[in-house]
Design a protein around this motif. Structure first.
Motif, PDB file in Angstrom:
ATOM      1  N   ASP A 107      -0.840   6.836   5.254  1.00 30.62           N
ATOM      2  CA  ASP A 107      -2.024   5.990   5.210  1.00 30.62           C
ATOM      3  C   ASP A 107      -3.063   6.576   6.161  1.00 30.62           C
ATOM      4  OD1 ASP A 107      -1.283   5.227   7.749  1.00 30.62           O
ATOM      5  OD2 ASP A 107      -0.723   3.184   7.208  1.00 30.62           O
ATOM      6  N   ALA A 108      -4.026   5.735   6.550  1.00 25.58           N
ATOM      7  CA  ALA A 108      -5.102   6.247   7.398  1.00 25.58           C
ATOM      8  C   ALA A 108      -4.578   6.808   8.713  1.00 25.58           C
ATOM      9  CB  ALA A 108      -6.096   5.118   7.682  1.00 25.58           C
ATOM     10  N   SER A 109      -3.354   6.457   9.082  1.00 27.96           N
ATOM     11  CA  SER A 109      -2.850   6.872  10.397  1.00 27.96           C
ATOM     12  C   SER A 109      -2.257   8.269  10.407  1.00 27.96           C
ATOM     13  CB  SER A 109      -1.797   5.879  10.893  1.00 27.96           C
ATOM     14  OG  SER A 109      -0.592   5.997  10.165  1.00 27.96           O
ATOM     15  N   ASP A 110      -1.894   8.814   9.244  1.00 30.28           N
ATOM     16  CA  ASP A 110      -1.198  10.105   9.283  1.00 30.28           C
ATOM     17  C   ASP A 110      -1.583  11.052   8.159  1.00 30.28           C
ATOM     18  OD1 ASP A 110       0.026   8.571   7.342  1.00 30.28           O
ATOM     19  OD2 ASP A 110       2.077   8.951   8.003  1.00 30.28           O
TER      20      ASP A 110
END
Lengths: 492, 492
Positions: free
Chosen positions: A421-424
Motif C-alpha cells: 500500500d502507500a507505506s511500502d
C-alpha cells in the motif's frame, strides 16, 4: 544505458538562468507538455539545493546557458507506437553554450531531458549544478515499445498522490506503460457511470485527470478488468453477477446481464482510457465452478450447446473480446487464455505471460503478440527475486526468428497489491524495476552480459531516486530490505 | 485529542472559493507564514481530488465560505515558549458561514488549521470536501512545550527533500522540535566555515533554508554535536582531534585545539540555529580510553591535576557547556552526564533521558529540566516496540510534585539512522510517533487509559498520512511492517 554515447572529461555548470529554447522546433507546445517537462527537469536537478549566485570566480565559458529542444512532429498525441528516440548533445564550450536535444516527438524529447537530468549533479564543493564529462553525444531509442509496470488498486487503496509519484518515478527509468489492475475480487474502486452500483472509489473526472497526468509524462495507462475470475467484487452492487450467493466467482457466464455490464464498463472506459489496448485478464479461472454454474444456469443457449466448464470459459473470454473490439480496443489477455484456446482468440490479442518462461516463444510462433512478465523474474511482490534476476530476464529467450521477435512488444514488472500500500510501494518497486527497465529499453548489444557490470550504475540510480524523494530500497539482498548499517548511499 | 471539544451531527461543504480571512487579526503576516499555512491546508484537504463544480444541487447554506483567523500577537518569532494554543469554531450554518480560529500566535493558528484539515474529508459521493459533525467548538493547547523527533544524518545521508517531508509530517501530529543528530562517528555532513575540513555535506545556506522551512511550520530545529564520544568523523579532516591514529574516540581532551574547534562550531551554529537550545550529546563515553589518552597526552594541566578517565569526561562536558553558554545557548545533554556528575552541570542544562525509565524523577528532584526518550518505549529504531507502548509511555511517571512536573519540558521519539535512510524513514517513524505525539500534546485527563480506545483514531491518522503521501506503515505488529493482506486502510 543508451544506444550510443561518447563523452569527454570536462565540466560545465548550469547557468542560474538556464533556459529552454525551442528555436528550430516544429512543435508548438500549446499544451505545455515540453515546458512542464523542462520545469520538472529543473526541479530534479536543483532538488532544493541552494545554488550559489556568486558566479564571478568562473569565466562565462564555464556555463551552459540553456537547452535547445528541436522536435520534428507538431503532434503530441501519445499512442503505443509513438517515436521515443532522441539525440542529446552537450558541448564542452560555446559562445554561448547550449545543450541540444533532437527528437521526432515531444515524448522522445522528454526522454532526452530525463537523460540530461541524470548527467547533472549538485556539487557540494562549487554549490552549482555540474554537468560532468562533457562533451556528450548520445543517440538513443527504446528496444521495446511496451515497458510496463503493473499496480493493483484492488487489494489496497493507493492514494492519488502515491500513484502520481509512481508515475513520476517510472519516467526516471523510461518505463512507459502503467498497467492499472483496477478491480479484483476484493474491491471495485472505479466509477462506472453505466453501472453506478459497481463503484466504490474514484470518479470519471478523477480518472481523466489521472490519465492526463500520466500521458503528459509519456506514460500510457492500460486499464484492466479481469474477467471472468478475480471479479467477485462486482456482485456487491449487482448480486446477479454472482452465479449464486455461495459462489461469487467466476462471473455468471449464463446470464446475459454479465455481458451487458462488461459492455457498459468498456463503453465508459473508452471515454477515459485512450490507450490502444484494454486488458481483459482471463487468468486463474476455476472452470470446475463454471461447470456447476452452467449446470444450474438459466441460459438456454449454454445448456443447449452442452457447454461444460472449459467451453464456458472460452465462450466468456471470446465474447468479452468482441465487446472490447466493438469499443475500438485491441485486447491484452493473461496467458491462460492462450494456453487453453489460443487458436480461437482474436488476432488482435496480445498475450500477457506470467506463469513462467518459454511462453513468448509459443505465442509468437502462433503469430500473436506477447508481453513478458514471467513471475519467477518480474514479479516485484516476490521479495526474494534479486535485481540481478530482474536484469537478466531476456524477453526474446530462444526466439531467433526476426518476425517472431517483433511480436514481443515488450515486458512488464508486476507490483501486486496483497502486501503493498502507500507505506511500502516505492521501496518494493525500486530499484529492482530499474534493472528490468534497462533490459526493456537498451539495445541488446549494449546490455550487460554479467549483472556485476550494472551494479555500480544501479546503486547510483537508486541514490538518484532517493534524492528525488523516491524511497528506493538498497539493491543488495531481498526486495524492500532496510540498509544493513551506516554508510554511503552508493555503497548499499 | 484536543483539550476540549464539542460537536454536532450536520455536514457542511467547503466552497470552491474557500478563502482565508484575517479580519480582526493583529498579525500582519508580512512573512507569509499564515498564508503559506493556508495554502498547505488547501493542499492537504484537496489532495489532488477532483472537486465537482456543480454546486447547484445544494443550497448556499450548505457551504463554508472561508476561515477567519484572528491572531493576537504581531510577532512571529518562533521560540521555545511560543504560545501554541488555539480555539477553533466551525458553525453549522451562517450567512455567510465562516469557520473561525483564534490564537495568540501564528503558530497556534497553524495548529488550528491542522486540526481543521483533519475535520475535512473528500467525499467520493458528493465529490466535495465535507466537514462532518458540525458545529464544532474546540479549545486546544499542548501539555508539553517540547515535543520532539530525532533524525540522524550521520549514519545515512537523508536528502533535503526527505527531511522536508519529515518536517511536514511532524506538523500533522503537532510535533514541534526536530532534533537533528547531525554528526556522529560515521560522518560530518555539515559545513563549519570556521573549520572547513570537518565538512562533507550541506552548506550554511542550505542549513538556513532548511531551518527556515521548519520554523515557518512551527518546528524548532535543535542541532546536536555529540561530544566527546560519537565524534570519530571529526578527525578525518583534523587528525589532531583524535587521541591517536589508533584511537579515534573520544575527542582528545588533552588538546586545546579540540575546544577551539567546538568553539568554532558553536559560533557558526549560532548564526544558523536560532533555537534556544543546543544539544551537546555526552552519551556513551568510553572513560577507559580517556584514561589511557590522558596518560599519553601533552596537556600539562590534566597531568598535573591527575585527572583520570571519569574526571576528564566531566572536564570535557563542563568545558563544552561553557562554550555553548558563551554563544548564547542553553544546553541539552544526554543523561550519562547527569548520572555521572549531575551536581556539576550548569543549571541551564536540560537532561535528555534515553537509557530507561525513572530518570526524569531523579533529574527534576535535582532541580534540572528533563526531556524523556527512554529507549524501551520511545526509540523508533526498536521495531518491536508497539504503538501501544509508545502511547502509554508517561513522562511524569512517579512525579507528583507540581514544581518537578514543570521541569519535564517534554519528550522525544528517536529515529536513529543505522538502518534508516530515504527508503524506510517514513514508515519507521509513522504511525508510532503519532501515538507518542498525543501523549505529549494532550492534557493528561484527556489521554486514553487503555490504548484500545486510541486504535481507531490512530488507524484513521495513519490513513490520513498515506493520503497525504506519507508512507506510514500499518499500526498492528512490528514497526515498518507490510500490510498483512488485502483490505481497507482503516482496517490494518
Amino acid at each position: 544505458m543508451p544506444k550510443y554515447y561518447s563523452n569527454g572529461n570536462k565540466v560545465l555548470y548550469l547557468s542560474n538562468e538556464f533556459e529552454l529554447s525551442t528555436v528550430g522546433s516544429k512543435y508548438s507546445d500549446k499544451s505545455g507538455i515540453l515546458k512542464d517537462g523542462f520545469m520538472r527537469f529543473m526541479d530534479v536537478v536543483t532538488l532544493d539545493h541552494v545554488i550559489e549566485a556568486n558566479f564571478s570566480r568562473f569565466g562565462q565559458s564555464a556555463f551552459l546557458i540553456g537547452i535547445n529542444v528541436v522536435i520534428q512532429s507538431p503532434n503530441d498525441e501519445l499512442h503505443s507506437e509513438v517515436d521515443e528516440s532522441y539525440n542529446l548533445a552537450v558541448p564542452a564550450a560555446g559562445k554561448p553554450a547550449y545543450a541540444r536535444i533532437e527528437a521526432n516527438s515531444v515524448y522522445g524529447a522528454l526522454h532526452g531531458l530525463q537523460t540530461f537530468s541524470q548527467l547533472c549533479a549538485y556539487s557540494f564543493k562549487t554549490r552549482l549544478i555540474e554537468v560532468g564529462m562533457v562533451p556528450w553525444t548520445i543517440f538513443d531509442q527504446p528496444r521495446f515499445s511496451y515497458r510496463g509496470l503493473l499496480i493493483d488498486t484492488s487489494r489496497h487503496y493507493l492514494p492519488l498522490r502515491v500513484i502520481k509519484k509512481v508515475i513520476d518515478s517510472m519516467t526516471y527509468a523510461k518505463l512507459n506503460v502503467l498497467h492499472w489492475h483496477i478491480v479484483d475480487s476484493q474491491s471495485f474502486p472505479l466509477e462506472i457511470p453505466s453501472y453506478p452500483k459497481l463503484w466504490d472509489g474514484s470518479s470519471d473526472n478523477a480518472i481523466l485527470e489521472h490519465n492526463r497526468y500520466a500521458q503528459r509524462r509519456g506514460v500510457n495507462v492500460l486499464a484492466e478488468i479481469d474477467v471472468p475470475g478475480h471479479a467477485a467484487s462486482w456482485g456487491n452492487g449487482y448480486p446477479l453477477l454472482w452465479p449464486s450467493a455461495d459462489c461469487k466467482e467466476p462471473l455468471d457466464v449464463s446470464n446475459e446481464f454479465t455481458f451487458k455490464v462488461i459492455d457498459g464498463i468498456l463503453k465508459d472506459f473508452s471515454k477515459v482510457f485512450k490507450y490502444k489496448f484494454v486488458h481483459l485478464g482471463g487468468d486463474e479461472v476455476d472452470t470446475d465452478t463454471f461447470m456447476s454454474q452452467v449446470a444450474g444456469s438459466q441460459l438456454v443457449m449454454l445448456r443447449t450447446h452442452r457447454m461444460v466448464g472449459p467451453q464456458a470459459y472460452q465462450y466468456f473470454v471470446l465474447r468479452a473480446q468482441k465487446i472490447a473490439l466493438s469499443h475500438g480496443y485491441e485486447i491484452i489477455n493473461w496467458e491462460e487464455t492462450f494456453n487453453n484456446f489460443g487458436d480461437k482468440l482474436d488476432r488482435k490479442t496480445v498475450i500477457h505471460n506470467w506463469l513462467g518462461g518459454g511462453v513468448a516463444e509459443k505465442v509468437t510462433a502462433a503469430g500473436l503478440r506477447c508481453i513478458v512478465s514471467n513471475q519467477e523474474n518480474w514479479y516485484l511482490d516476490h521479495l526474494d527475486t534479486t535485481w540481478q534476476q530482474f536484469y537478466m530476464n531476456e524477453p526474446l529467450t530462444n526466439i531467433t526468428n526476426p518476425k517472431q521477435q517483433k511480436l514481443v512488444i515488450g515486458g512488464e514488472v508486476c507490483m501486486w497489491g496483497e502486501h503493498i500500500d502507500a507505506s511500502d510501494i516505492e521501496q518494493t518497486i525500486w530499484p529492482r524495476a530499474a534493472a528490468a527497465a534497462e533490459r526493456l529499453w537498451t539495445s541488446y548489444d549494449k546490455l550487460a552480459r554479467d549483472p556485476r557490470q550494472v551494479a555500480r550504475r544501479l546503486a547510483h540510480f537508486r541514490c538518484l531516486l532517493n534524492q528525488r524523494g523516491i524511497a528506493a530500497a538498497p539493491g543488495d539482498g531481498l526486495g524492500r530490505i532496510a540498509p544493513g548499517g551506516p554508510g554511503s548511499c552508493y555503497a548499499q
